[in-house]
Enzyme design. Sequence first.
Site, mmCIF file in Angstrom:
data_model
loop_
_atom_site.group_PDB
_atom_site.id
_atom_site.type_symbol
_atom_site.label_atom_id
_atom_site.label_comp_id
_atom_site.label_asym_id
_atom_site.label_seq_id
_atom_site.Cartn_x
_atom_site.Cartn_y
_atom_site.Cartn_z
ATOM 1 N N SER A 77 6.046 -24.722 23.031
ATOM 2 C CA SER A 77 4.894 -24.477 22.605
ATOM 3 C C SER A 77 3.803 -24.854 23.672
ATOM 4 O O SER A 77 2.564 -24.622 23.419
ATOM 5 C CB SER A 77 4.618 -25.296 21.194
ATOM 6 O OG SER A 77 4.860 -26.685 21.541
ATOM 7 N N SER A 124 9.658 -27.686 23.857
ATOM 8 C CA SER A 124 8.218 -26.988 24.036
ATOM 9 C C SER A 124 7.750 -27.627 25.485
ATOM 10 O O SER A 124 6.565 -27.226 25.805
ATOM 11 C CB SER A 124 7.345 -27.682 22.921
ATOM 12 O OG SER A 124 7.748 -26.676 22.024
ATOM 13 N N LYS A 143 -2.455 -30.798 26.621
ATOM 14 C CA LYS A 143 -2.000 -29.859 25.649
ATOM 15 C C LYS A 143 -2.870 -30.332 24.336
ATOM 16 O O LYS A 143 -3.407 -31.233 24.173
ATOM 17 C CB LYS A 143 -0.663 -29.977 25.144
ATOM 18 C CG LYS A 143 -0.274 -29.004 23.787
ATOM 19 C CD LYS A 143 1.323 -29.385 23.674
ATOM 20 C CE LYS A 143 1.821 -28.248 22.681
ATOM 21 N NZ LYS A 143 3.418 -28.485 22.622
#
Length: 454
Positions: free
Chosen positions: A158, A182, A80
């Site tokens: 996210s 997330s 990420k």
Amino acid sequence: MSYDNAGKSIAQLAVLLQSGQLDARALAEETLAAIGAYDDQTIFTRLTPERAMIEAGIAANRIRNGRSRGMLDGIPIAWKDLFDLKGITTTAGSVVLANEPPAARDAAVVAALAQAGMVCVGQVNMSEFAFSGLGLNPHYGTPRNPRSRDEARIPGGSSSGSAVAVAAGLVPVAIGTDTGGSIRIPAAFNGIVGYKSTWGRYQMDGVFPLSKTLDSLGPLCRTVQDAIWVDAAMRGLTQPSVRRAPLAGQHFVVPETVFFDDAEDGVIVAFEAALETLVKAGAIIRRQKFPVIDDIFELMRSHGPLVVAEAYALHQQRLTGPQALQMDHRVVERTRKGEAISLPQYIEILERRKQMIAQFSAQIAPNEFILTPTLPHVAPPTAPLHADDELFVKTNGKTLRNTSIGNFLNWCGVSIPCGVGNANMPIGLLVSGLAGSDDALLGLSLAVEDAIIA
């Protein structure tokens, strides 16, 4: 694009690599080619082909010479865009950081997995500054949920790119962060496994924060066993400390407060079917109302969310300067709400949180784990959420609701696919445990996964 190793788990790839049937360099080349040819180019924000081929070459030599570092040696991984990769600028899904200096070193957990032999192929997309559960990003595009067939549906956030990269079969694992859901949200929306650790399980050096009180890390992958191997390596262990636990005689509790409010019929049906399967395997399941969960949301209504207070403190300078105009206006609006949270209110939130964690923990047995739907709905269509801010806010709140309870109470959790609902979209079963029960949770999740995906 399909390729020979698309959709394989870490375990499947490791067998091929360790036996010499597959060369780590060939796997890295194949992975990079597949990413480049995939019809959705919003998943990765940047690739690291040079690093990948160097790491793959070293792994291939180790394996060939009988010096393998274990099951993760030569396995591709994506990160990420919150994790520092040496020589690359960490943008956190935002253009306002695009001109910042590149990272001087890898984040601690990146270095740990590199030490285990994993091959970094790049950084993946995310909600800007990790501040949405939906995964929409107006700067780098919104990855399409690969399980959607009728129309483009959200990936969840996210850690949007992390989940989609795995669900699309491009990499066997990607690492995400989880402040309000997330990891578990995109895992459930995309039909894969997502493990959120107890806060503090991993080193956070080199990870761009959202809320230092709530941020936790974990892998998104294809199986619980894969998550166990990655978890161990992220902590610098050479082998996992997790032991498989039997379902027979295992106690679970299903909280009846909040989790099922306005849940889709398909979610309820899939969840109840999973419970029935677990009971047939010998699990003991009870249901209980927990008023303390209502109290969490009442505290947020009266004082404001903890994550908003800490996000505002982090981004205050950006929000008062020209950079705010470059940010997603929905992120700006949500973060600015933290200005209204006073210091006494913030301190009271922290104190009340400690009390609520103790209160909930006292109401379940030490050996009990928690079963809930990961989400109350399947992934909704993307286009209406881009077009309608009011719908975005409402959907974001509902999407984050179930998982954020676990963050506030510092649970660890594993989301496991447990069926499909509306539009044939995936549904997740969330197995959660009290803080620090990660090893027991992971061992138990192996048995849960075996039962419900048999």
